[in-house]
Design a protein around this motif. Sequence first.
Motif, PDB file in Angstrom:
ATOM      1  N   LEU A 183       6.807   2.612  -2.726  1.00 32.40           N
ATOM      2  CA  LEU A 183       5.462   2.035  -2.699  1.00 32.40           C
ATOM      3  C   LEU A 183       5.410   0.667  -3.387  1.00 32.40           C
ATOM      4  O   LEU A 183       4.327   0.120  -3.600  1.00 32.40           O
ATOM      5  CB  LEU A 183       4.471   2.997  -3.374  1.00 32.40           C
ATOM      6  N   ALA A 184       6.588   0.130  -3.711  1.00 33.38           N
ATOM      7  CA  ALA A 184       6.667  -1.130  -4.456  1.00 33.38           C
ATOM      8  C   ALA A 184       5.959  -2.308  -3.782  1.00 33.38           C
ATOM      9  O   ALA A 184       5.351  -3.136  -4.476  1.00 33.38           O
ATOM     10  CB  ALA A 184       8.124  -1.482  -4.730  1.00 33.38           C
ATOM     11  N   PRO A 185       5.987  -2.430  -2.445  1.00 34.89           N
ATOM     12  CA  PRO A 185       5.359  -3.615  -1.827  1.00 34.89           C
ATOM     13  C   PRO A 185       3.885  -3.798  -2.175  1.00 34.89           C
ATOM     14  O   PRO A 185       3.380  -4.922  -2.158  1.00 34.89           O
ATOM     15  CB  PRO A 185       5.544  -3.346  -0.325  1.00 34.89           C
ATOM     16  N   PHE A 186       3.180  -2.727  -2.479  1.00 34.55           N
ATOM     17  CA  PHE A 186       1.758  -2.863  -2.843  1.00 34.55           C
ATOM     18  C   PHE A 186       1.424  -1.983  -4.046  1.00 34.55           C
ATOM     19  O   PHE A 186       0.327  -1.444  -4.160  1.00 34.55           O
ATOM     20  CB  PHE A 186       0.851  -2.523  -1.658  1.00 34.55           C
ATOM     21  N   GLY A 187       2.392  -1.852  -4.947  1.00 37.38           N
ATOM     22  CA  GLY A 187       2.223  -1.003  -6.119  1.00 37.38           C
ATOM     23  C   GLY A 187       1.092  -1.425  -7.032  1.00 37.38           C
ATOM     24  O   GLY A 187       0.478  -0.588  -7.703  1.00 37.38           O
ATOM     25  N   GLU A 188       0.771  -2.729  -7.067  1.00 39.33           N
ATOM     26  CA  GLU A 188      -0.277  -3.228  -7.960  1.00 39.33           C
ATOM     27  C   GLU A 188      -1.650  -3.248  -7.306  1.00 39.33           C
ATOM     28  O   GLU A 188      -2.640  -3.617  -7.951  1.00 39.33           O
ATOM     29  CB  GLU A 188       0.089  -4.625  -8.471  1.00 39.33           C
ATOM     30  N   GLU A 189      -1.725  -2.861  -6.045  1.00 40.42           N
ATOM     31  CA  GLU A 189      -3.037  -2.799  -5.391  1.00 40.42           C
ATOM     32  C   GLU A 189      -3.828  -1.612  -5.922  1.00 40.42           C
ATOM     33  O   GLU A 189      -3.268  -0.572  -6.292  1.00 40.42           O
ATOM     34  CB  GLU A 189      -2.864  -2.703  -3.863  1.00 40.42           C
ATOM     35  N   ILE A 190      -5.144  -1.772  -5.966  1.00 42.88           N
ATOM     36  CA  ILE A 190      -6.019  -0.750  -6.543  1.00 42.88           C
ATOM     37  C   ILE A 190      -6.430   0.244  -5.463  1.00 42.88           C
ATOM     38  O   ILE A 190      -7.072  -0.120  -4.484  1.00 42.88           O
ATOM     39  CB  ILE A 190      -7.258  -1.395  -7.185  1.00 42.88           C
ATOM     40  N   VAL A 191      -6.056   1.506  -5.658  1.00 44.41           N
ATOM     41  CA  VAL A 191      -6.381   2.542  -4.684  1.00 44.41           C
ATOM     42  C   VAL A 191      -7.683   3.254  -5.040  1.00 44.41           C
ATOM     43  O   VAL A 191      -8.323   3.860  -4.179  1.00 44.41           O
ATOM     44  CB  VAL A 191      -5.213   3.552  -4.552  1.00 44.41           C
ATOM     45  N   ALA A 192      -8.087   3.170  -6.318  1.00 47.17           N
ATOM     46  CA  ALA A 192      -9.337   3.825  -6.728  1.00 47.17           C
ATOM     47  C   ALA A 192      -9.852   3.205  -8.014  1.00 47.17           C
ATOM     48  O   ALA A 192      -9.091   2.612  -8.797  1.00 47.17           O
ATOM     49  CB  ALA A 192      -9.109   5.327  -6.931  1.00 47.17           C
ATOM     50  N   THR A 193     -11.141   3.339  -8.229  1.00 44.85           N
ATOM     51  CA  THR A 193     -11.759   2.958  -9.502  1.00 44.85           C
ATOM     52  C   THR A 193     -12.621   4.128  -9.970  1.00 44.85           C
ATOM     53  O   THR A 193     -13.209   4.844  -9.157  1.00 44.85           O
ATOM     54  CB  THR A 193     -12.638   1.700  -9.360  1.00 44.85           C
ATOM     55  N   TYR A 194     -12.679   4.302 -11.288  1.00 44.40           N
ATOM     56  CA  TYR A 194     -13.523   5.370 -11.845  1.00 44.40           C
ATOM     57  C   TYR A 194     -13.787   5.082 -13.319  1.00 44.40           C
ATOM     58  O   TYR A 194     -13.071   4.300 -13.962  1.00 44.40           O
ATOM     59  CB  TYR A 194     -12.864   6.743 -11.671  1.00 44.40           C
ATOM     60  N   ARG A 195     -14.817   5.722 -13.838  1.00 41.09           N
ATOM     61  CA  ARG A 195     -15.169   5.561 -15.247  1.00 41.09           C
ATOM     62  C   ARG A 195     -14.459   6.609 -16.089  1.00 41.09           C
ATOM     63  O   ARG A 195     -14.447   7.795 -15.754  1.00 41.09           O
ATOM     64  CB  ARG A 195     -16.677   5.694 -15.454  1.00 41.09           C
ATOM     65  N   ASN A 196     -13.886   6.154 -17.175  1.00 38.32           N
ATOM     66  CA  ASN A 196     -13.286   7.025 -18.178  1.00 38.32           C
ATOM     67  C   ASN A 196     -14.093   6.813 -19.452  1.00 38.32           C
ATOM     68  O   ASN A 196     -13.836   5.891 -20.218  1.00 38.32           O
ATOM     69  CB  ASN A 196     -11.821   6.662 -18.397  1.00 38.32           C
ATOM     70  N   ASP A 197     -15.113   7.650 -19.663  1.00 35.31           N
ATOM     71  CA  ASP A 197     -16.127   7.397 -20.685  1.00 35.31           C
ATOM     72  C   ASP A 197     -16.806   6.068 -20.365  1.00 35.31           C
ATOM     73  O   ASP A 197     -17.372   5.923 -19.306  1.00 35.31           O
ATOM     74  CB  ASP A 197     -15.516   7.428 -22.091  1.00 35.31           C
ATOM     75  N   GLU A 198     -16.682   5.111 -21.261  1.00 29.31           N
ATOM     76  CA  GLU A 198     -17.353   3.819 -21.029  1.00 29.31           C
ATOM     77  C   GLU A 198     -16.440   2.811 -20.353  1.00 29.31           C
ATOM     78  O   GLU A 198     -16.871   1.722 -19.992  1.00 29.31           O
ATOM     79  CB  GLU A 198     -17.853   3.250 -22.370  1.00 29.31           C
ATOM     80  N   GLU A 199     -15.178   3.151 -20.205  1.00 32.84           N
ATOM     81  CA  GLU A 199     -14.195   2.227 -19.631  1.00 32.84           C
ATOM     82  C   GLU A 199     -14.090   2.411 -18.121  1.00 32.84           C
ATOM     83  O   GLU A 199     -14.074   3.533 -17.625  1.00 32.84           O
ATOM     84  CB  GLU A 199     -12.833   2.473 -20.280  1.00 32.84           C
ATOM     85  N   MET A 200     -14.025   1.301 -17.388  1.00 31.37           N
ATOM     86  CA  MET A 200     -13.816   1.352 -15.945  1.00 31.37           C
ATOM     87  C   MET A 200     -12.315   1.243 -15.671  1.00 31.37           C
ATOM     88  O   MET A 200     -11.670   0.266 -16.058  1.00 31.37           O
ATOM     89  CB  MET A 200     -14.558   0.227 -15.242  1.00 31.37           C
ATOM     90  N   VAL A 201     -11.762   2.253 -15.048  1.00 33.47           N
ATOM     91  CA  VAL A 201     -10.327   2.306 -14.773  1.00 33.47           C
ATOM     92  C   VAL A 201     -10.053   1.791 -13.365  1.00 33.47           C
ATOM     93  O   VAL A 201     -10.702   2.231 -12.402  1.00 33.47           O
ATOM     94  CB  VAL A 201      -9.787   3.746 -14.910  1.00 33.47           C
ATOM     95  N   LYS A 202      -9.107   0.872 -13.255  1.00 30.06           N
ATOM     96  CA  LYS A 202      -8.629   0.398 -11.960  1.00 30.06           C
ATOM     97  C   LYS A 202      -7.289   1.081 -11.706  1.00 30.06           C
ATOM     98  O   LYS A 202      -6.277   0.716 -12.300  1.00 30.06           O
ATOM     99  CB  LYS A 202      -8.500  -1.124 -11.961  1.00 30.06           C
ATOM    100  N   PHE A 203      -7.322   2.071 -10.843  1.00 31.11           N
ATOM    101  CA  PHE A 203      -6.175   2.950 -10.608  1.00 31.11           C
ATOM    102  C   PHE A 203      -5.287   2.345  -9.527  1.00 31.11           C
ATOM    103  O   PHE A 203      -5.629   2.363  -8.337  1.00 31.11           O
ATOM    104  CB  PHE A 203      -6.695   4.319 -10.197  1.00 31.11           C
ATOM    105  N   THR A 204      -4.140   1.805  -9.933  1.00 30.95           N
ATOM    106  CA  THR A 204      -3.238   1.169  -8.978  1.00 30.95           C
ATOM    107  C   THR A 204      -2.383   2.214  -8.252  1.00 30.95           C
ATOM    108  O   THR A 204      -2.269   3.368  -8.693  1.00 30.95           O
ATOM    109  CB  THR A 204      -2.301   0.174  -9.679  1.00 30.95           C
ATOM    110  N   VAL A 205      -1.777   1.768  -7.166  1.00 29.89           N
ATOM    111  CA  VAL A 205      -0.881   2.641  -6.406  1.00 29.89           C
ATOM    112  C   VAL A 205       0.283   3.090  -7.285  1.00 29.89           C
ATOM    113  O   VAL A 205       0.679   4.262  -7.262  1.00 29.89           O
ATOM    114  CB  VAL A 205      -0.360   1.913  -5.150  1.00 29.89           C
ATOM    115  N   GLU A 206       0.817   2.175  -8.087  1.00 31.16           N
ATOM    116  CA  GLU A 206       1.935   2.527  -8.961  1.00 31.16           C
ATOM    117  C   GLU A 206       1.511   3.537 -10.029  1.00 31.16           C
ATOM    118  O   GLU A 206       2.260   4.464 -10.351  1.00 31.16           O
ATOM    119  CB  GLU A 206       2.512   1.264  -9.611  1.00 31.16           C
ATOM    120  N   ALA A 207       0.304   3.362 -10.571  1.00 32.47           N
ATOM    121  CA  ALA A 207      -0.194   4.328 -11.556  1.00 32.47           C
ATOM    122  C   ALA A 207      -0.357   5.708 -10.923  1.00 32.47           C
ATOM    123  O   ALA A 207      -0.036   6.729 -11.540  1.00 32.47           O
ATOM    124  CB  ALA A 207      -1.522   3.847 -12.139  1.00 32.47           C
ATOM    125  N   TRP A 208      -0.825   5.721  -9.673  1.00 30.34           N
ATOM    126  CA  TRP A 208      -0.946   6.999  -8.969  1.00 30.34           C
ATOM    127  C   TRP A 208       0.418   7.628  -8.758  1.00 30.34           C
ATOM    128  O   TRP A 208       0.590   8.830  -8.971  1.00 30.34           O
ATOM    129  CB  TRP A 208      -1.632   6.821  -7.610  1.00 30.34           C
TER     130      TRP A 208
END
Length: 289
Positions: A183-208
Amino acid sequence: SISPQTEIRDALVLKVGSAAISRYAVQKNVTRFRAADKTASEPSGDVVRKWFQRYLARQLMIAEALKQGYGRRVEVLQIVEAMARQTLVQSELTPVAPTDIELRTAFEKVPTPIGHSKPSFEELRPTLQRTLLQTQKAALVSAQRDQALQAAGLAISLEVAEKVIHRLDAKPADAKKIPVEQLAPFGEEIVATYRNDEEMVKFTVEAWRQRFNQLFARTRPTDTKQLEKCIQDMVVTEYACRNARRRGIDREPQFIHDRRNFLYYQALDLFEREKLLPLVELTPMETET
């Protein structure tokens, strides 16, 4: 008998190298040993003694595995952390034993089999109790999921999700884990966003990918719906773990004991596979089926 919440410093009964064995751990293994014994009679002193000798021998092997650094191996720590998360999630889903009134109400709804008499309440009590506990557990799981996803405000990028699935389909792997290069070609692309308490998480493909590979039990998604559910499950798990830690579940002696003992046996398993199994030589007769 020892309460699971007994202080750890008061519960240690054996130390083999760096492996610390608690009364709680010994009692838990004794309980399993007794449960595995199918005979109705109490095991003899000789049987118990032989079991304890085998148990002690495993502790010596665990000590050697820890001495050689197997308790610090990344693959061991990952599976231990995955199990710890699962335990924290389950701590949020403890059903309450049904009351006698609830059991009798459920009994009244049980139909009488055609041509047979209806079993008595006491005969059906164990089944009714299991059924009501399972129903309650399912309701707790559903409520936890709804609360977590509502709090998170999860949003998934369908475009990026489709890229992930296309890439997984294009390069199927033998192993269940997903290699970084897949998944390296687009590993830094954001596949999802969500709130973790007060923080907004940008969930990348690599993090997934990393989170997926750390799951205790995992199945590769084959379409965007499965990928979406996988991400939802991760968000729900994170939410439940956060709540459990706030309640101090991860600081309770029982949790600490169980996590440590699970680490010991995971370290032993890897040690046996890497160090001991290669030394075993099977003769042709031993390999015959």
